[in-house]
Design a protein around this motif. Structure first.
Motif, PDB file in Angstrom:
ATOM      1  N   GLY A   1       0.788  -1.066  -0.005  1.00 14.41           N
ATOM      2  CA  GLY A   1       0.080   0.082  -0.046  1.00 14.41           C
ATOM      3  C   GLY A   1       0.828   1.108   0.155  1.00 14.41           C
ATOM      4  N   TRP A   2       1.855   1.238   0.652  1.00 14.68           N
ATOM      5  CA  TRP A   2       2.774   2.407   0.631  1.00 14.68           C
ATOM      6  C   TRP A   2       3.436   2.554  -0.557  1.00 14.68           C
ATOM      7  CZ3 TRP A   2       8.028   3.179  -0.511  1.00 14.68           C
ATOM      8  CH2 TRP A   2       8.648   4.208  -0.051  1.00 14.68           C
ATOM      9  N   LEU A   3       3.926   1.462  -1.407  1.00 15.09           N
ATOM     10  CA  LEU A   3       4.584   1.813  -2.789  1.00 15.09           C
ATOM     11  C   LEU A   3       3.342   2.226  -3.624  1.00 15.09           C
ATOM     12  CD1 LEU A   3       6.466  -1.604  -3.446  1.00 15.09           C
ATOM     13  CD2 LEU A   3       7.328   0.637  -3.165  1.00 15.09           C
ATOM     14  N   ARG A   4       2.094   1.916  -3.468  1.00 16.53           N
ATOM     15  CA  ARG A   4       0.929   2.192  -4.377  1.00 16.53           C
ATOM     16  C   ARG A   4       0.833   3.874  -4.034  1.00 16.53           C
ATOM     17  NH1 ARG A   4      -2.799  -0.687  -2.695  1.00 16.53           N
ATOM     18  NH2 ARG A   4      -2.091  -2.538  -3.804  1.00 16.53           N
ATOM     19  N   ARG A   5       0.969   4.303  -2.915  1.00 19.30           N
ATOM     20  CA  ARG A   5       0.689   5.658  -2.496  1.00 19.30           C
ATOM     21  C   ARG A   5       2.086   6.536  -3.034  1.00 19.30           C
ATOM     22  NH1 ARG A   5      -0.798   6.638   3.552  1.00 19.30           N
ATOM     23  NH2 ARG A   5      -0.480   8.538   2.964  1.00 19.30           N
ATOM     24  N   PHE A   6       3.167   5.820  -2.901  1.00 15.09           N
ATOM     25  CA  PHE A   6       4.252   6.726  -3.336  1.00 15.09           C
ATOM     26  C   PHE A   6       4.502   7.020  -4.682  1.00 15.09           C
ATOM     27  CE2 PHE A   6       8.839   6.435  -4.582  1.00 15.09           C
ATOM     28  CZ  PHE A   6       9.319   7.503  -3.873  1.00 15.09           C
ATOM     29  N   PHE A   7       4.105   5.813  -5.369  1.00 17.43           N
ATOM     30  CA  PHE A   7       4.248   5.914  -6.887  1.00 17.43           C
ATOM     31  C   PHE A   7       2.809   6.670  -7.370  1.00 17.43           C
ATOM     32  CE2 PHE A   7       7.227   2.555  -6.460  1.00 17.43           C
ATOM     33  CZ  PHE A   7       8.400   3.062  -7.080  1.00 17.43           C
ATOM     34  N   GLY A   8       1.897   6.516  -6.862  1.00 18.53           N
ATOM     35  CA  GLY A   8       0.534   6.947  -7.060  1.00 18.53           C
ATOM     36  C   GLY A   8       0.490   8.649  -6.918  1.00 18.53           C
ATOM     37  N   GLY A   9       1.598   9.199  -6.653  1.00 22.38           N
ATOM     38  CA  GLY A   9       1.129  10.649  -6.394  1.00 22.38           C
ATOM     39  C   GLY A   9       2.251  11.225  -5.033  1.00 22.38           C
ATOM     40  N   GLY A  10       2.277  10.395  -4.284  1.00 24.21           N
ATOM     41  CA  GLY A  10       3.077  10.712  -2.925  1.00 24.21           C
ATOM     42  C   GLY A  10       4.394  11.545  -3.243  1.00 24.21           C
ATOM     43  N   TRP A  11       5.227  10.807  -4.110  1.00 26.72           N
ATOM     44  CA  TRP A  11       6.443  11.123  -4.279  1.00 26.72           C
ATOM     45  C   TRP A  11       6.406  12.555  -5.167  1.00 26.72           C
ATOM     46  CZ3 TRP A  11      10.020   8.667  -8.592  1.00 26.72           C
ATOM     47  CH2 TRP A  11      11.485   9.256  -8.763  1.00 26.72           C
ATOM     48  N   SER A  12       5.682  12.430  -6.289  1.00 25.49           N
ATOM     49  CA  SER A  12       5.481  13.713  -7.391  1.00 25.49           C
ATOM     50  C   SER A  12       5.022  14.890  -6.161  1.00 25.49           C
ATOM     51  CB  SER A  12       4.638  13.505  -8.389  1.00 25.49           C
ATOM     52  OG  SER A  12       3.405  12.952  -8.003  1.00 25.49           O
ATOM     53  N   THR A  13       4.050  14.408  -5.279  1.00 24.15           N
ATOM     54  CA  THR A  13       3.711  15.552  -4.585  1.00 24.15           C
ATOM     55  C   THR A  13       4.797  16.339  -3.879  1.00 24.15           C
ATOM     56  OG1 THR A  13       1.304  14.900  -4.468  1.00 24.15           O
ATOM     57  CG2 THR A  13       2.019  16.224  -2.711  1.00 24.15           C
ATOM     58  N   SER A  14       5.596  15.559  -3.132  1.00 24.97           N
ATOM     59  CA  SER A  14       6.864  16.114  -2.534  1.00 24.97           C
ATOM     60  C   SER A  14       7.700  16.783  -3.264  1.00 24.97           C
ATOM     61  CB  SER A  14       7.502  14.925  -1.719  1.00 24.97           C
ATOM     62  OG  SER A  14       6.713  14.271  -0.650  1.00 24.97           O
ATOM     63  N   VAL A  15       7.821  16.315  -4.435  1.00 25.96           N
ATOM     64  CA  VAL A  15       8.914  17.108  -5.453  1.00 25.96           C
ATOM     65  C   VAL A  15       8.360  18.298  -5.592  1.00 25.96           C
ATOM     66  CG1 VAL A  15       9.910  16.999  -7.728  1.00 25.96           C
ATOM     67  CG2 VAL A  15      10.013  14.926  -6.357  1.00 25.96           C
ATOM     68  N   ARG A  16       6.972  18.354  -5.996  1.00 27.68           N
ATOM     69  CA  ARG A  16       6.290  19.562  -6.304  1.00 27.68           C
ATOM     70  C   ARG A  16       6.384  20.729  -5.141  1.00 27.68           C
ATOM     71  NH1 ARG A  16       2.532  16.465  -9.130  1.00 27.68           N
ATOM     72  NH2 ARG A  16       0.995  16.626  -7.397  1.00 27.68           N
ATOM     73  N   ALA A  17       6.168  19.953  -3.960  1.00 30.26           N
ATOM     74  CA  ALA A  17       6.296  21.102  -2.782  1.00 30.26           C
ATOM     75  C   ALA A  17       7.523  21.689  -2.712  1.00 30.26           C
ATOM     76  CB  ALA A  17       5.827  20.152  -1.498  1.00 30.26           C
ATOM     77  N   ILE A  18       8.597  21.114  -3.120  1.00 34.15           N
ATOM     78  CA  ILE A  18      10.093  21.938  -2.953  1.00 34.15           C
ATOM     79  C   ILE A  18      10.413  22.718  -4.205  1.00 34.15           C
ATOM     80  CG2 ILE A  18      10.537  20.440  -1.027  1.00 34.15           C
ATOM     81  CD1 ILE A  18      12.583  18.761  -2.985  1.00 34.15           C
ATOM     82  N   TRP A  19       9.415  22.957  -5.054  1.00 35.00           N
ATOM     83  CA  TRP A  19       9.763  23.551  -6.543  1.00 35.00           C
ATOM     84  C   TRP A  19      10.618  24.683  -6.268  1.00 35.00           C
ATOM     85  CZ3 TRP A  19       9.030  28.867  -7.630  1.00 35.00           C
ATOM     86  CH2 TRP A  19       8.106  29.518  -6.498  1.00 35.00           C
ATOM     87  N   LEU A  20      10.808  25.521  -5.240  1.00 35.12           N
ATOM     88  CA  LEU A  20      11.529  26.699  -5.289  1.00 35.12           C
ATOM     89  C   LEU A  20      12.997  26.220  -4.900  1.00 35.12           C
ATOM     90  CD1 LEU A  20      11.934  29.574  -4.952  1.00 35.12           C
ATOM     91  CD2 LEU A  20      11.463  29.335  -2.636  1.00 35.12           C
ATOM     92  N   ASP A  21      13.062  25.317  -4.072  1.00 36.16           N
ATOM     93  CA  ASP A  21      14.265  24.653  -3.964  1.00 36.16           C
ATOM     94  C   ASP A  21      15.258  23.954  -5.218  1.00 36.16           C
ATOM     95  OD1 ASP A  21      14.462  25.024  -0.810  1.00 36.16           O
ATOM     96  OD2 ASP A  21      12.618  23.924  -1.100  1.00 36.16           O
ATOM     97  N   ILE A  22      14.332  23.471  -5.819  1.00 33.36           N
ATOM     98  CA  ILE A  22      14.752  22.619  -7.125  1.00 33.36           C
ATOM     99  C   ILE A  22      15.194  23.669  -8.088  1.00 33.36           C
ATOM    100  CG2 ILE A  22      13.863  21.537  -9.007  1.00 33.36           C
ATOM    101  CD1 ILE A  22      11.955  19.803  -7.404  1.00 33.36           C
ATOM    102  N   CYS A  23      14.316  24.868  -8.262  1.00 32.47           N
ATOM    103  CA  CYS A  23      14.883  26.000  -9.095  1.00 32.47           C
ATOM    104  C   CYS A  23      16.213  26.567  -8.830  1.00 32.47           C
ATOM    105  CB  CYS A  23      13.836  27.094  -8.943  1.00 32.47           C
ATOM    106  SG  CYS A  23      12.264  26.716  -9.922  1.00 32.47           S
ATOM    107  N   ILE A  24      16.398  26.814  -7.355  1.00 33.38           N
ATOM    108  CA  ILE A  24      17.588  27.322  -6.985  1.00 33.38           C
ATOM    109  C   ILE A  24      18.802  26.158  -7.298  1.00 33.38           C
ATOM    110  CG2 ILE A  24      18.831  27.769  -4.812  1.00 33.38           C
ATOM    111  CD1 ILE A  24      16.161  28.989  -3.782  1.00 33.38           C
ATOM    112  N   ALA A  25      18.495  24.777  -6.820  1.00 33.97           N
ATOM    113  CA  ALA A  25      19.569  23.729  -7.073  1.00 33.97           C
ATOM    114  C   ALA A  25      19.972  23.497  -8.602  1.00 33.97           C
ATOM    115  CB  ALA A  25      19.023  22.617  -6.441  1.00 33.97           C
TER     116      ALA A  25
END
Length: 351
Positions: free
Chosen positions: A108-132
């Protein structure tokens, strides 16, 4: 004399035993109804029958748990009978797991992770990604310009073990050998393994150093990309820039993106420490740490994928154009996933 005193202390008056028994019975009778209700609710949850629980019982579940936990504390302090103590400990443990325990298993954790959990966390740090990303591009440009101006900078930026003779002034044939697969992977594999090992270490360090307010993370990204910029200049100077770009893109679009994400995760933690906003530092760090940890779990996966591409796809594909296609496809795949995969419904409300 001593033996007589020991035997005297060992004797417990019958009246005291009877009083203790009465206290235990009274304690149980006053609270046993709540224990039984909690036991019935927990049993229904353990059997996967939540519909068998009434609305009143479901609403009272947290209250019943707290009352039972309080009863357990009292039972321990007053040394009530062992049977009651064992029952309460088991009941509190079972109730805690149903209320606060993990709601899903590994699948279930894998399903949530690949089903949007990972991408949501990536989008949440968009400013830091732009800086990096900006710092990484600047680092590659700095490395290129430094070596173009003074070739001695190459030896300061690129470790000798990684260069393997691919240095400024090397013949086109030597550099070409690093980009072709002639059936023997000794030279190419050594260089590829060195790059992969270096980039994996950089990704881990970029995240770990973020706790120092992100400053070491930025410096590490600059240095790592300056190394790449220096190597790019060497191949470009020999007229092999296009070929080297294709050779690198097969795994590089995945590997370098993973490094940027790792750096952004570390930077996010450091930036949150420095600027927690209206929340306390502890609360802000907790939320940032959860997001960063989820991003890093995905980074580990990306590095594995990059390693497979580096070890197989790049060895088997001879055409530079096809290498660019593979690299471009992987980059497009990652970007579409991060931008297009929405937040899973069960994770709504998470920090």
């Amino acid at each position: 004399m001593a033996l007589a005193l020991f035997r005297k202390a060992e004797i417990v008056p019958p009246a005291d035993i009877e009083a203790a028994s009465l206290r235990s019975d009274r304690f149980r009778l006053e609270r046993e109804v709540d224990w039984q209700r909690l036991d019935a609710i927990v049993t229904a949850l353990e059997k996967g029958r939540p519909r068998a629980i009434s609305d009143d019982d479901l609403l009272d579940l947290p209250v019943l748990y707290r009352k039972t936990a309080s009863s357990l504390a009292v039972a321990r302090e007053t040394s009530l009978d062992a049977a009651a103590l064992d029952y309460l400990e088991a009941l509190v443990r079972r109730a805690w797991f149903q209320i606060y325990g993990p709601r899903v298993g590994f699948i279930g954790w894998l399903r949530r992770f690949f089903g949007g959990g990972w991408s949501t966390s990536v989008r949440a740090i968009w400013l830091d990604i732009c800086i990096a990303l900006a710092v990484s591009v600047a680092g590659a440009l700095v490395g290129w310009l430094l070596v173009a101006r003074d070739q001695e900078w190459f030896y300061a930026l690129v470790p000798a073990g990684m260069a393997q003779g691919r240095v400024p002034g090397a013949s086109r044939e030597v550099l070409q050998e690093a980009l072709t697969h002639d059936g023997s992977t000794e030279g190419l594999t050594t260089f590829a393994a060195s790059l992969f090992s270096n980039n994996t270490g950089v990704a881990i360090m970029a995240f770990a150093l973020g706790f120092a307010f992100g400053v070491p993370t930025l410096l590490l990204l600059v240095y790592n990309m300056a190394l790449l910029g220096a190597m790019l200049w060497v191949f470009h100077d020999a007229g092999l820039g296009y070929e080297f770009g294709g050779w690198l893109s097969v795994h590089g679009t995945t590997e370098l993106l993973a490094i940027v994400l790792a750096g952004a995760a570390g930077l996010h933690v450091g930036r949150t420490m420095a600027f927690p906003g209206e929340r306390s530092i502890l609360a802000a760090m907790q939320a940032a740490g959860l997001r960063a940890a989820q991003v890093m779990a995905g980074v580990a996966l990306m590095l594995v994928v990059a390693g497979l591409l580096e070890g197989y796809a790049r060895q088997l594909v001879e055409s530079t154009e096809i290498k660019y296609v593979i690299g471009g496809f992987m980059l497009t795949l990652w970007v579409l996933y991060f931008l297009g995969m929405m937040r899973p419904p069960e994770s709504e409300g998470e920090a």
